[in-house]
Design a protein around this motif. Structure first.
Motif, PDB file in Angstrom:
ATOM      1  N   LEU A  67       8.095  30.485  18.641  1.00  0.00           N
ATOM      2  CA  LEU A  67       6.949  31.409  18.568  1.00  0.00           C
ATOM      3  C   LEU A  67       7.473  32.839  18.537  1.00  0.00           C
ATOM      4  CD1 LEU A  67       4.976  29.469  21.287  1.00  0.00           C
ATOM      5  CD2 LEU A  67       4.162  29.730  18.906  1.00  0.00           C
ATOM      6  N   ILE A  68       6.893  33.659  17.678  1.00  0.00           N
ATOM      7  CA  ILE A  68       7.436  35.004  17.488  1.00  0.00           C
ATOM      8  C   ILE A  68       7.024  35.961  18.610  1.00  0.00           C
ATOM      9  CG2 ILE A  68       5.560  35.991  16.084  1.00  0.00           C
ATOM     10  CD1 ILE A  68       7.991  37.045  14.253  1.00  0.00           C
ATOM     11  N   ARG A  69       7.929  36.865  18.947  1.00  0.00           N
ATOM     12  CA  ARG A  69       7.670  37.909  19.939  1.00  0.00           C
ATOM     13  C   ARG A  69       8.271  39.219  19.448  1.00  0.00           C
ATOM     14  NH1 ARG A  69       4.732  34.497  21.219  1.00  0.00           N
ATOM     15  NH2 ARG A  69       4.391  33.527  23.249  1.00  0.00           N
ATOM     16  N   PRO A  79       0.595  37.691  19.061  1.00  0.00           N
ATOM     17  CA  PRO A  79       1.132  37.033  17.867  1.00  0.00           C
ATOM     18  C   PRO A  79       0.095  36.818  16.762  1.00  0.00           C
ATOM     19  CG  PRO A  79       2.003  35.988  19.814  1.00  0.00           C
ATOM     20  CD  PRO A  79       0.992  36.985  20.291  1.00  0.00           C
ATOM     21  N   ILE A  83       0.497  38.247  13.048  1.00  0.00           N
ATOM     22  CA  ILE A  83       0.547  37.376  11.872  1.00  0.00           C
ATOM     23  C   ILE A  83      -0.526  37.779  10.858  1.00  0.00           C
ATOM     24  CG2 ILE A  83       0.274  34.976  11.061  1.00  0.00           C
ATOM     25  CD1 ILE A  83       2.942  35.583  12.557  1.00  0.00           C
ATOM     26  N   ILE A  92       4.421  38.697   5.517  1.00  0.00           N
ATOM     27  CA  ILE A  92       4.533  37.331   6.033  1.00  0.00           C
ATOM     28  C   ILE A  92       5.713  36.600   5.380  1.00  0.00           C
ATOM     29  CG2 ILE A  92       2.880  36.241   4.421  1.00  0.00           C
ATOM     30  CD1 ILE A  92       3.237  35.450   8.195  1.00  0.00           C
ATOM     31  N   ILE A 123       4.097  28.224   9.958  1.00  0.00           N
ATOM     32  CA  ILE A 123       4.041  28.943   8.695  1.00  0.00           C
ATOM     33  C   ILE A 123       2.590  29.268   8.347  1.00  0.00           C
ATOM     34  CG2 ILE A 123       6.189  27.948   7.832  1.00  0.00           C
ATOM     35  CD1 ILE A 123       4.396  26.193   5.960  1.00  0.00           C
ATOM     36  N   SER A 124       2.442  30.183   7.410  1.00  0.00           N
ATOM     37  CA  SER A 124       1.115  30.633   6.999  1.00  0.00           C
ATOM     38  C   SER A 124       0.785  30.049   5.628  1.00  0.00           C
ATOM     39  CB  SER A 124       1.152  32.172   6.969  1.00  0.00           C
ATOM     40  OG  SER A 124       0.335  32.675   5.950  1.00  0.00           O
ATOM     41  N   ASP A 181      -1.435  21.864  12.693  1.00  0.00           N
ATOM     42  CA  ASP A 181      -1.614  22.608  13.939  1.00  0.00           C
ATOM     43  C   ASP A 181      -3.097  22.863  14.201  1.00  0.00           C
ATOM     44  OD1 ASP A 181      -0.810  23.984  16.183  1.00  0.00           O
ATOM     45  OD2 ASP A 181       0.399  25.460  15.102  1.00  0.00           O
ATOM     46  N   ASP A 182      -3.441  23.029  15.472  1.00  0.00           N
ATOM     47  CA  ASP A 182      -4.809  23.406  15.876  1.00  0.00           C
ATOM     48  C   ASP A 182      -5.846  22.441  15.327  1.00  0.00           C
ATOM     49  OD1 ASP A 182      -3.356  25.500  16.852  1.00  0.00           O
ATOM     50  OD2 ASP A 182      -4.349  27.062  15.693  1.00  0.00           O
ATOM     51  N   GLU A 238      -1.899  20.017  22.599  1.00  0.00           N
ATOM     52  CA  GLU A 238      -1.487  21.385  22.944  1.00  0.00           C
ATOM     53  C   GLU A 238      -2.248  21.853  24.174  1.00  0.00           C
ATOM     54  OE1 GLU A 238      -0.844  23.779  18.946  1.00  0.00           O
ATOM     55  OE2 GLU A 238      -2.966  23.652  19.446  1.00  0.00           O
ATOM     56  N   VAL A 240      -1.706  21.672  27.501  1.00  0.00           N
ATOM     57  CA  VAL A 240      -1.839  20.832  28.694  1.00  0.00           C
ATOM     58  C   VAL A 240      -1.397  21.647  29.910  1.00  0.00           C
ATOM     59  CG1 VAL A 240      -1.135  18.687  29.819  1.00  0.00           C
ATOM     60  CG2 VAL A 240      -1.404  18.769  27.326  1.00  0.00           C
ATOM     61  N   GLY A 259       2.526  22.429  26.757  1.00  0.00           N
ATOM     62  CA  GLY A 259       1.612  23.221  27.571  1.00  0.00           C
ATOM     63  C   GLY A 259       2.294  23.765  28.807  1.00  0.00           C
ATOM     64  N   TYR A 260       1.532  24.629  29.504  1.00  0.00           N
ATOM     65  CA  TYR A 260       2.096  25.323  30.663  1.00  0.00           C
ATOM     66  C   TYR A 260       2.482  24.362  31.781  1.00  0.00           C
ATOM     67  CZ  TYR A 260       0.249  29.588  28.432  1.00  0.00           C
ATOM     68  OH  TYR A 260      -0.026  30.619  27.569  1.00  0.00           O
ATOM     69  N   PRO A 265       6.416  29.123  26.949  1.00  0.00           N
ATOM     70  CA  PRO A 265       7.485  29.393  25.984  1.00  0.00           C
ATOM     71  C   PRO A 265       8.593  30.219  26.669  1.00  0.00           C
ATOM     72  CG  PRO A 265       5.331  29.913  25.039  1.00  0.00           C
ATOM     73  CD  PRO A 265       5.112  29.666  26.500  1.00  0.00           C
TER      74      PRO A 265
HETATM   75  P1  C2E Z   1       0.117  27.863  17.944  1.00  0.00           P
HETATM   76  O1  C2E Z   1       1.141  27.581  16.901  1.00  0.00           O
HETATM   77  O2  C2E Z   1      -1.004  26.900  18.075  1.00  0.00           O
HETATM   78  O3  C2E Z   1       0.916  28.022  19.299  1.00  0.00           O
HETATM   79  C1  C2E Z   1       0.397  27.708  20.561  1.00  0.00           C
HETATM   80  C2  C2E Z   1      -0.029  28.937  21.326  1.00  0.00           C
HETATM   81  O4  C2E Z   1      -0.604  28.549  22.566  1.00  0.00           O
HETATM   82  C3  C2E Z   1       1.106  29.877  21.680  1.00  0.00           C
HETATM   83  O5  C2E Z   1       0.558  31.197  21.754  1.00  0.00           O
HETATM   84  C4  C2E Z   1       1.490  29.393  23.089  1.00  0.00           C
HETATM   85  O6  C2E Z   1       2.150  30.372  23.848  1.00  0.00           O
HETATM   86  C5  C2E Z   1       0.140  29.073  23.649  1.00  0.00           C
HETATM   87  N1  C2E Z   1       0.183  28.042  24.686  1.00  0.00           N
HETATM   88  C6  C2E Z   1       1.097  27.042  24.841  1.00  0.00           C
HETATM   89  N2  C2E Z   1       0.802  26.247  25.890  1.00  0.00           N
HETATM   90  C7  C2E Z   1      -0.337  26.746  26.425  1.00  0.00           C
HETATM   91  C8  C2E Z   1      -1.155  26.344  27.548  1.00  0.00           C
HETATM   92  O7  C2E Z   1      -0.890  25.379  28.269  1.00  0.00           O
HETATM   93  N3  C2E Z   1      -2.262  27.102  27.770  1.00  0.00           N
HETATM   94  C9  C2E Z   1      -2.590  28.180  27.004  1.00  0.00           C
HETATM   95  N4  C2E Z   1      -3.693  28.858  27.313  1.00  0.00           N
HETATM   96  N5  C2E Z   1      -1.845  28.587  25.955  1.00  0.00           N
HETATM   97  C10 C2E Z   1      -0.728  27.864  25.663  1.00  0.00           C
HETATM   98  P2  C2E Z   1       1.240  32.443  21.023  1.00  0.00           P
HETATM   99  O8  C2E Z   1       2.714  32.419  21.170  1.00  0.00           O
HETATM  100  O9  C2E Z   1       0.488  33.646  21.480  1.00  0.00           O
HETATM  101  O10 C2E Z   1       0.917  32.176  19.494  1.00  0.00           O
HETATM  102  C11 C2E Z   1      -0.399  32.169  19.028  1.00  0.00           C
HETATM  103  C12 C2E Z   1      -0.458  31.709  17.602  1.00  0.00           C
HETATM  104  O11 C2E Z   1       0.184  32.672  16.752  1.00  0.00           O
HETATM  105  C13 C2E Z   1       0.266  30.393  17.340  1.00  0.00           C
HETATM  106  O12 C2E Z   1      -0.567  29.312  17.684  1.00  0.00           O
HETATM  107  C14 C2E Z   1       0.532  30.498  15.849  1.00  0.00           C
HETATM  108  O13 C2E Z   1      -0.614  30.120  15.120  1.00  0.00           O
HETATM  109  C15 C2E Z   1       0.763  31.987  15.681  1.00  0.00           C
HETATM  110  N6  C2E Z   1       2.218  32.237  15.649  1.00  0.00           N
HETATM  111  C16 C2E Z   1       3.081  32.446  16.662  1.00  0.00           C
HETATM  112  N7  C2E Z   1       4.339  32.627  16.204  1.00  0.00           N
HETATM  113  C17 C2E Z   1       4.265  32.512  14.846  1.00  0.00           C
HETATM  114  C18 C2E Z   1       5.225  32.605  13.764  1.00  0.00           C
HETATM  115  O14 C2E Z   1       6.431  32.778  13.963  1.00  0.00           O
HETATM  116  N8  C2E Z   1       4.742  32.456  12.488  1.00  0.00           N
HETATM  117  C19 C2E Z   1       3.405  32.210  12.239  1.00  0.00           C
HETATM  118  N9  C2E Z   1       3.025  32.070  10.961  1.00  0.00           N
HETATM  119  N10 C2E Z   1       2.497  32.114  13.225  1.00  0.00           N
HETATM  120  C20 C2E Z   1       2.917  32.265  14.504  1.00  0.00           C
END
Ligand code: C2E
Ligand code: MG
Ligand code: MG
Ligand code: MG
Length: 289
Positions: A67-69, A79, A83, A92, A123-124, A181-182, A238, A240, A259-260, A265
């Motif tokens: 996951l990107i930061r 994020p 994105i 992108i 990916i997007s 995803d999602d 996702e 959990v 999940g947490y 992460p």
């Molecule tokens: P995603 O791919 O569905 O990633 C899961 C998100 O949920 C991540 O948020 C993660 O930190 C968070 N998460 C994981 N476990 C839990 C949990 O138990 N509870 C809760 N409340 N949250 C949890 P993050 O890192 O903020 O990323 C959000 C979204 O941004 C990602 O959803 C993804 O769609 C996008 N994203 C992040 N990094 C990248 C990337 O490198 N490229 C692209 N294209 N999208 C990215």
């Protein structure tokens, strides 16, 4: 409006963010942020964190999601905002390629430390419209490595199904597994999804969150898991966050969780000691080491 009212809270939030960002996509602030993002990508200021995927049948960590930061920034955009901005400004393409390169570089270091784990990169939909994206991925993944998975949201798959389908097929043919995803956050059905080449379905955390006290969500998750299994997919949940949710997912034969409860992460620096320490999930007496 009625349409919106049926959406999950997360989907509503995403739509709101989308509308707000589109109100003035070329505001001075956004253009400045985009140019700072471009610089950050070129100068190595961006970072990745990794969240483990834990297999409930194998009782061990079987993969990671990158996951990107933007660690150097005092007030980084979240994020999703980042994105969106990258998608709207053409960044992108370099962003995703940076993420893939960096994820594979981190993977090599993990292999050297004795952890040959698959890494998933998000990916997007825009990436699938880049004519050379599949060949870029193929080139990057040549040689020995424990595998790259590409995660694409259900909604992204629906935005341009034809080009998505072709590119995804090319990637799957090249041995790159695709994860949806999602899943459950949009409007697609498994009957549509099953036409797409993919191996894994990730059930959106909005559906998982209330599984312990919402009978409806339990039924939806159960039906999704059963149908996905019948269609030959692996299913991962996702978001959990607690043991009760984990117990439910076990009883529904979910294959894997993220999940947490297991872990937030982590940076690569924190990940290696975490993996070395071995984890013990409640209700499973197996150690991963
Ligand atoms: P995603 O791919 O569905 O990633 C899961 C998100 O949920 C991540 O948020 C993660 O930190 C968070 N998460 C994981 N476990 C839990 C949990 O138990 N509870 C809760 N409340 N949250 C949890 P993050 O890192 O903020 O990323 C959000 C979204 O941004 C990602 O959803 C993804 O769609 C996008 N994203 C992040 N990094 C990248 C990337 O490198 N490229 C692209 N294209 N999208 C990215
Ligand atoms: Mg993902
Ligand atoms: Mg997700
Ligand atoms: Mg998401």
């Amino acid at each position: 409006r009625a349409f919106i009212a049926q959406e999950s809270e997360e989907a509503q939030r995403r739509h709101l963010a989308f509308y707000q960002s589109h109100r003035d996509p070329y505001s001075k602030e956004r253009l400045t942020l985009a140019s700072e993002l471009r610089t950050a990508l070129d100068s190595g200021e961006m970072g990745l964190v990794f969240q483990p995927k834990y297999s409930l049948s194998e009782h061990q960590v079987t993969g990671l999601e990158a996951l990107i930061r933007w660690p150097g920034r005092s007030d980084p955009p979240d994020p999703e905002t980042l994105i969106n901005l990258a998608e709207e400004t053409g960044l992108i393409q370099p962003l995703t390629r940076w993420v893939i390169r960096e994820a594979l570089a981190c993977q090599s270091r993990l292999v050297a430390d004795g952890f040959p784990l698959n890494i998933a990169v998000n990916i997007s939909a825009n990436n699938l419209r880049e004519p050379d994206f599949p060949s870029f991925v193929r080139k990057m993944t040549q040689g020995n490595h424990p595998g790259l998975t590409l995660e694409l949201t259900e909604t992204a798959m629906m935005t341009d199904p034809t080009s998505a389908m072709e590119a995804l097929r090319e990637l799957e043919d090249a041995g790159i597994p695709i994860a949806i995803d999602d899943f459950g956050s949009g409007y697609s059905s498994l009957s549509y999804i099953k036409r797409l080449p993919a191996r894994e379905i990730k059930i959106d955390k909005a559906l998982i969150t209330d599984i312990t006290h919402h009978g409806d969500d339990q039924l939806i998750v159960k039906a999704t898991i059963d149908m996905a299994h019948n269609l030959g997919y692996q299913v991962i949940a996702e978001g959990v966050e607690d043991e009760a949710t984990l117990d439910w997912l076990r009883s529904l034969n979910c294959d894997a969780i993220q999940g947490y409860l297991l872990s937030h992460p982590m940076t690569l620096e924190d990940l290696v000691p975490w993996l070395n320490h071995g984890i013990q999930l409640p209700g499973s007496n197996n150690l991963h080491a």
